[in-house]
Design a protein around this motif. Structure first.
Motif: not given
Length: 323
Positions: A42-47
């Motif tokens: 559930n990590y992501c590089n976007l916001r």
């Protein structure tokens, strides 16, 4: 011969129990789910502002699914599955052992949804040569301005190049991989739909025009497109509500559970923050959870008061979008 009948027989059993439950209200389920979602991370590089993970509104702990847990999912559910989704919240390709996990579902049709920032030539080649059945790549705009208005911290050119890398890798290698470009239609990009269609044709990909889910109640007017058929909400007075009859039934509870990175079994993909945990694969088998008390109670709640369940009020099951 016997093994080849397990999946279709199981799907028929699941379908029968869902139809029987929809008519009679019985919450027992026959068989196992024909599909499942596995949250690799559930990590992501976007916001992205209307994403539970990207917006920072997610309250549950973040992490990566262990290979051992994924192997347990495949061992227990593999014989019954027609498809496994390798995503839920977060960007799956950030998992440090993504390709190890991908290799473990070679005998099951699998689907990956990605924001497209990790489709380097090398990774594209690996994906095309794998047994992945479908890749969904998010491209929510046809220029940097429209794209980054929603994909905050994203890079338009990186995603475009990633899609080209997949297309070129498919050209070089015999592959049955289905490539879908997903275009989240909103106020800032709806004028670019025709351009997106042309690009999809150029890439030998399908284009999926998706309506946008809103999680922040003050954001409707900022994001909703003017085109009604791409708008899943309707304004009622000063408020917005989903265009759905919200019927007192939902096939997801019979067909499409989700397993979080840390082994929690959820009823469906709309339970973003794991508010309705049916069980934990670290303690119990999936079969025991699937046929257990918590699932029975939740299916009963669905039949008797779906409108009272918060996540169900933003669900697309039963959604009507006029053209």
């Amino acid at each position: 011969m016997k093994d080849s009948l397990i999946r279709p027989a199981n799907a028929v059993a699941a379908g029968f129990s869902y139809l029987r439950g929809s008519i009679s209200g019985r919450t027992t389920v026959l068989g196992m789910p024909p599909a499942v979602g596995a949250e690799l991370t559930n990590y992501c590089n976007l916001r992205c502002p209307e994403c539970n993970s990207g917006s920072g509104q997610m309250t549950r702990e973040r992490g990566f699914m262990s290979v051992d847990l994924f192997e347990k999912i495949i061992k227990e559910l593999g014989p019954y599955l027609y498809n496994i989704n390798l995503y839920f919240q977060g960007e799956s390709m950030m998992h440090p052992q993504f390709f190890v996990i991908l290799e473990k579902c070679r005998d099951i049709s699998s689907t990956l949804s990605t924001n497209g920032h990790f489709l380097s030539p090398e990774n594209a080649e690996k994906i095309v040569r794998s047994q992945l059945g479908k890749i969904i790549i998010s491209l929510d705009g046809m220029d940097e301005s429209a794209y980054t208005s929603y994909r905050v911290n994203g890079n338009f050119e990186t995603v475009i190049n990633g899609i080209r890398n997949i297309s070129e890798a498919k050209y070089r290698n015999p592959s049955h991989l289905k490539v879908i470009i997903q275009f989240l239609v909103n106020r800032n990009n709806e004028h670019q739909i025709h351009e997106a269609k042309r690009f999809a044709v150029e890439m030998h990909a399908s284009l999926y025009l998706k309506s946008m889910q809103i999680i922040n109640k003050d954001s409707y007017s900022s994001w909703l497109p003017s085109l009604s058929k791409f708008n899943r909400y309707k304004k009622y007075g000063n408020d917005y509500s989903i265009k759905s009859r919200l019927p007192a039934r939902c096939s997801r509870l019979w067909f499409n559970p989700v397993i979080t990175w840390d082994g929690k079994v959820l009823p469906c993909c709309f339970d973003k923050d794991a508010d309705h945990v049916m069980g934990d694969l670290n303690r119990d088998s999936f079969r025991d959870i699937w046929k257990g008390k918590e699932y029975r109670k939740f299916r009963e709640r669905l039949f008797t008061g779906r409108r009272m369940i918060a996540m169900c009020r933003n669900c697309t099951s039963g959604l009507f979008t006029p053209s």
